[in-house]
Scaffold this active site. Structure first.
Site, PDB file in Angstrom:
ATOM      1  N   TYR A 283     -29.977  15.172 -36.148  1.00 39.70           N
ATOM      2  CA  TYR A 283     -28.549  14.974 -36.794  1.00 39.70           C
ATOM      3  C   TYR A 283     -27.540  16.187 -36.852  1.00 39.70           C
ATOM      4  O   TYR A 283     -28.551  17.138 -37.247  1.00 39.70           O
ATOM      5  CB  TYR A 283     -28.442  14.248 -37.927  1.00 39.70           C
ATOM      6  CG  TYR A 283     -27.245  13.853 -38.855  1.00 39.70           C
ATOM      7  CD1 TYR A 283     -26.329  12.824 -38.069  1.00 39.70           C
ATOM      8  CD2 TYR A 283     -26.683  14.715 -39.508  1.00 39.70           C
ATOM      9  CE1 TYR A 283     -25.142  12.575 -38.651  1.00 39.70           C
ATOM     10  CE2 TYR A 283     -25.293  14.613 -40.118  1.00 39.70           C
ATOM     11  CZ  TYR A 283     -24.574  13.514 -39.538  1.00 39.70           C
ATOM     12  OH  TYR A 283     -23.190  13.186 -40.128  1.00 39.70           O
TER      13      TYR A 283
ATOM     14  N   GLN B 201     -20.132  13.191 -37.324  1.00 41.03           N
ATOM     15  CA  GLN B 201     -19.488  12.392 -38.090  1.00 41.03           C
ATOM     16  C   GLN B 201     -17.926  12.153 -37.667  1.00 41.03           C
ATOM     17  O   GLN B 201     -17.319  11.161 -37.765  1.00 41.03           O
ATOM     18  CB  GLN B 201     -19.193  13.032 -39.292  1.00 41.03           C
ATOM     19  CG  GLN B 201     -18.168  12.525 -40.395  1.00 41.03           C
ATOM     20  CD  GLN B 201     -18.442  12.842 -41.883  1.00 41.03           C
ATOM     21  OE1 GLN B 201     -19.436  12.780 -42.580  1.00 41.03           O
ATOM     22  NE2 GLN B 201     -17.368  13.596 -42.348  1.00 41.03           N
TER      23      GLN B 201
ATOM     24  N   THR C 203       1.061  -1.061   0.018  1.00 37.18           N
ATOM     25  CA  THR C 203       0.007   0.188   0.050  1.00 37.18           C
ATOM     26  C   THR C 203       1.087   1.246   0.057  1.00 37.18           C
ATOM     27  O   THR C 203       2.137   1.114   0.630  1.00 37.18           O
ATOM     28  CB  THR C 203      -0.883   0.107   1.237  1.00 37.18           C
ATOM     29  OG1 THR C 203      -0.374   0.151   2.269  1.00 37.18           O
ATOM     30  CG2 THR C 203      -1.839  -1.418   1.379  1.00 37.18           C
ATOM     31  N   HIS C 204       0.417   2.265  -0.704  1.00 37.28           N
ATOM     32  CA  HIS C 204       1.428   3.504  -0.928  1.00 37.28           C
ATOM     33  C   HIS C 204       2.920   3.142  -1.666  1.00 37.28           C
ATOM     34  O   HIS C 204       3.723   3.787  -1.238  1.00 37.28           O
ATOM     35  CB  HIS C 204       1.621   4.275   0.500  1.00 37.28           C
ATOM     36  CG  HIS C 204       0.373   4.358   1.099  1.00 37.28           C
ATOM     37  ND1 HIS C 204      -0.095   5.588   1.320  1.00 37.28           N
ATOM     38  CD2 HIS C 204      -0.011   3.706   2.089  1.00 37.28           C
ATOM     39  CE1 HIS C 204      -1.100   5.624   1.987  1.00 37.28           C
ATOM     40  NE2 HIS C 204      -1.232   4.238   2.658  1.00 37.28           N
TER      41      HIS C 204
ATOM     42  N   LYS D  67      20.535  -3.010 -21.938  1.00 31.65           N
ATOM     43  CA  LYS D  67      18.913  -2.503 -21.725  1.00 31.65           C
ATOM     44  C   LYS D  67      18.051  -3.771 -22.417  1.00 31.65           C
ATOM     45  O   LYS D  67      18.322  -4.041 -23.513  1.00 31.65           O
ATOM     46  CB  LYS D  67      18.428  -1.110 -22.321  1.00 31.65           C
ATOM     47  CG  LYS D  67      19.001  -0.065 -21.521  1.00 31.65           C
ATOM     48  CD  LYS D  67      18.472   0.371 -20.113  1.00 31.65           C
ATOM     49  CE  LYS D  67      17.106   0.831 -20.118  1.00 31.65           C
ATOM     50  NZ  LYS D  67      17.105   2.029 -20.651  1.00 31.65           N
TER      51      LYS D  67
ATOM     52  N   GLU E 194       4.499  -0.498 -21.664  1.00 32.17           N
ATOM     53  CA  GLU E 194       4.904   0.901 -21.463  1.00 32.17           C
ATOM     54  C   GLU E 194       3.759   1.672 -22.558  1.00 32.17           C
ATOM     55  O   GLU E 194       3.046   2.419 -22.455  1.00 32.17           O
ATOM     56  CB  GLU E 194       6.257   1.305 -21.814  1.00 32.17           C
ATOM     57  CG  GLU E 194       7.305   1.078 -20.847  1.00 32.17           C
ATOM     58  CD  GLU E 194       8.591   1.427 -21.240  1.00 32.17           C
ATOM     59  OE1 GLU E 194       8.873   2.676 -21.262  1.00 32.17           O
ATOM     60  OE2 GLU E 194       9.220   0.628 -21.844  1.00 32.17           O
TER      61      GLU E 194
ATOM     62  N   ASN F 213      14.047  -3.372 -22.421  1.00 32.78           N
ATOM     63  CA  ASN F 213      13.126  -2.410 -22.194  1.00 32.78           C
ATOM     64  C   ASN F 213      11.459  -3.115 -22.111  1.00 32.78           C
ATOM     65  O   ASN F 213      11.037  -3.894 -23.361  1.00 32.78           O
ATOM     66  CB  ASN F 213      13.035  -1.224 -23.101  1.00 32.78           C
ATOM     67  CG  ASN F 213      14.315  -0.419 -22.702  1.00 32.78           C
ATOM     68  OD1 ASN F 213      14.772  -0.374 -21.612  1.00 32.78           O
ATOM     69  ND2 ASN F 213      14.742   0.409 -23.761  1.00 32.78           N
TER      70      ASN F 213
ATOM     71  N   SER G 245      18.017  -0.924 -26.283  1.00 32.41           N
ATOM     72  CA  SER G 245      18.325   0.371 -26.696  1.00 32.41           C
ATOM     73  C   SER G 245      19.475   0.557 -27.368  1.00 32.41           C
ATOM     74  O   SER G 245      20.361  -0.384 -27.621  1.00 32.41           O
ATOM     75  CB  SER G 245      18.801   1.002 -25.072  1.00 32.41           C
ATOM     76  OG  SER G 245      19.744   2.093 -25.404  1.00 32.41           O
TER      77      SER G 245
HETATM   78  N1  ARG Z   1     -20.979  10.419 -43.327  1.00 33.44           N
HETATM   79  C1  ARG Z   1     -21.880  10.965 -42.363  1.00 33.44           C
HETATM   80  C2  ARG Z   1     -21.492  10.605 -40.997  1.00 33.44           C
HETATM   81  O1  ARG Z   1     -20.594   9.749 -40.601  1.00 33.44           O
HETATM   82  C3  ARG Z   1     -23.065  10.344 -42.732  1.00 33.44           C
HETATM   83  C4  ARG Z   1     -24.505  11.196 -42.478  1.00 33.44           C
HETATM   84  C5  ARG Z   1     -24.808  12.144 -43.148  1.00 33.44           C
HETATM   85  N2  ARG Z   1     -25.775  12.787 -43.088  1.00 33.44           N
HETATM   86  C6  ARG Z   1     -26.196  14.106 -43.557  1.00 33.44           C
HETATM   87  N3  ARG Z   1     -27.102  14.505 -43.329  1.00 33.44           N
HETATM   88  N4  ARG Z   1     -24.974  14.741 -44.239  1.00 33.44           N
HETATM   89  O2  ARG Z   1     -22.336  11.284 -39.793  1.00 33.44           O
END
Ligand code: ARG
Length: 459
Positions: free
Chosen positions: A318, A323, A156-157, A284, A291, A286, A278
């Site tokens: 939308y 996108q 711990t710690h 070394k 990592e 690594n 290295s």
């Molecule tokens: N390539 C667009 C996206 O990934 C698809 C939908 C586009 N719709 C629109 N009304 N422009 O979101």
């Protein structure tokens, strides 16, 4: 007609750089199989509902098969001018089959299309991730079985605290991974609803059958609100959150392996195949893999932050901002899957230096709590026992000895209750063996847990 599927109301062409800036094809092309599956289901439904003819349906199905073949053989040329995977495929379909191809988009919008494709694609990726998580759990359970009795210091710690078994330590990660799997599983349940039929935002005037397309695509049913369905990106945020937590677990594990592999600990040796050298320091070796896994965690968490930030100010429904969702979630899942794979492949080859672990557990007064517990069993109140052992530790530090090396004179000088028998009985083996209850570090408990995990993971 304009070269763009939406070009009717435009008088001049899109700026060349805007075309590039606007396109998502380099990111979303990987959803081609889901896009085609969605189109097939949609076309079947349109025909069943009398919206397109059977002839059109047959042309569409044949055309989509051809397009799929072209994509899979590498012949297909995705173009930035056609913006995204949806329009690239639809345009190629129309090249091949003419008017029937142009009828496919009846009662559909790219808004419900992209939401559908993304859910389908991420459902598949989630299932693949779940397999990777289960595999890594199995690997760790096997190691835990081998090391049920391997004693190491628990910290711990990052200070020596009490002896534990390596098996117990490894099973801690099996628990974490199990909760990770649970989170992916839960997210999958919620994402498995079909947005198809929501169209642009309000639904459609055609007599569609959403149950039918939902069923054909393996969804549990259609989404209930079209506005929500085209603007919801919760499923992406949930997956990113699940991925971030899982990555954080792998990152903590990585940090431990890196420490354990250092010359100062020397607890483990990772296989050569998973390390690098290295270019200047010949000595070394690594631990690059842990990592990198630790490093990728930042990137995965970055995806979650990016997505939360992107969605936070968006009005319904939308918006093009959305996108950006795919860049974030695809990268995060790719990196997590790769990290799980590296761990699953690397861990069976890890060599454990039991002597070094044992030596470390036997120094640093890891048995001090147990000495206090012994005093308590002889009637000393715990707080007093704590004080007595604290003084004993101080004495040992000055004398440069371990607790069990104290003689009777030294014991008596500290407290009348403390005896040489008590300190000499201290052993790290006894310490771990005594913690024998559900969740304890005793080898017998680790064995019991291993047995339970083996059974659970078989299903
Ligand atoms: N390539 C667009 C996206 O990934 C698809 C939908 C586009 N719709 C629109 N009304 N422009 O979101």
């Amino acid at each position: 007609m304009s070269s763009k599927p939406w070009g009717g109301r435009f008088e001049s062409p899109t700026d060349e750089f805007v075309e590039l800036f606007n396109a998502s094809i380099n990111v979303d092309a990987r959803m081609y199989a889901e896009d085609i599956a969605g189109s097939r289901a949609h076309a079947h439904m349109l025909c069943e509902q009398g919206i397109i003819s059977r002839e059109d349906l047959n042309d569409i199905l044949r055309g989509l098969d051809d397009v799929l073949g072209e994509i899979e053989s590498g012949e297909f040329e995705f173009t930035v001018a056609l913006e995204d995977v949806h329009m690239n495929i639809e345009s190629r379909l129309t090249d091949k089959i003419g008017d029937a191809g142009k009828r496919l988009h009846t009662a559909r919008s790219r808004n419900d299309q992209v939401a559908t494709d993304t859910r389908l694609y991420l459902r598949r990726r989630t299932d693949e991730l779940l397999i990777r998580i289960r595999h890594l759990q199995s690997v760790l359970v096997k190691l835990a079985d081998e090391h049920a009795g391997t004693i190491m210091p628990g910290f711990t710690h990052l200070q020596t605290a009490q002896p534990v078994t390596l098996g117990h330590h490894l099973l801690a990660y099996v628990e974490m991974l199990d909760r990770d799997a649970g989170r992916f599983f839960d997210a999958r349940k919620r994402l498995n609803r079909s947005p198809l039929g929501s169209a642009a935002l309000a639904g459609t005037t055609f007599p569609i059958n959403r149950e039918m397309t939902a069923e054909a695509l393996g969804f549990d049913g259609p989404t209930a609100n079209s506005l929500d369905a085209v603007s919801d990106r919760d499923f992406i945020i949930e997956l990113l959150a699940a991925a971030s937590i899982c990555a954080v677990h792998l990152s903590r594990f990585s940090e431990e392996l890196i420490l354990w592999m250092s010359a100062q600990f020397k607890f483990v040796e990772l296989p050569d195949a998973f390390c690098t050298g290295s270019s200047i320091m010949p000595q070394k070796k690594n631990p690059d893999m842990p990592e990198l896994v630790r490093g990728k965690t930042g990137r995965i968490i970055g995806g979650l932050m990016a997505m939360l930030t992107t969605v936070k100010g968006l009005p319904l429904a939308y918006n093009k901002d959305m996108q950006e969702d795919k860049t974030a979630v695809f990268d995060a899942l790719d990196q997590l899957e790769a990290s799980l794979r590296v761990f699953g492949d690397m861990m069976p080859g890890m060599q454990v230096n039991k002597d070094a672990m044992y030596r470390a557990a036997s120094s640093g007064f890891a048995t001090a709590t147990d000495l206090a517990d012994t005093l308590v069993r002889h009637g000393v109140p715990f707080r007093e026992a704590h004080e007595i052992v604290g003084k004993s530790v101080a004495h040992c530090i000055k004398a440069d000895i371990e607790l069990h090396k104290m003689d009777q004179a030294a014991c008596s000088a500290i407290d009348e209750h403390l005896t040489a028998d008590m300190v000499q009985a201290l052993s790290v083996e006894a310490c771990v063996a005594a913690r024998e209850h559900i969740g304890g570090t005793a080898p017998s408990q680790v064995k019991a847990q291993v047995k339970a995990w083996k059974k659970a993971l078989k299903q």
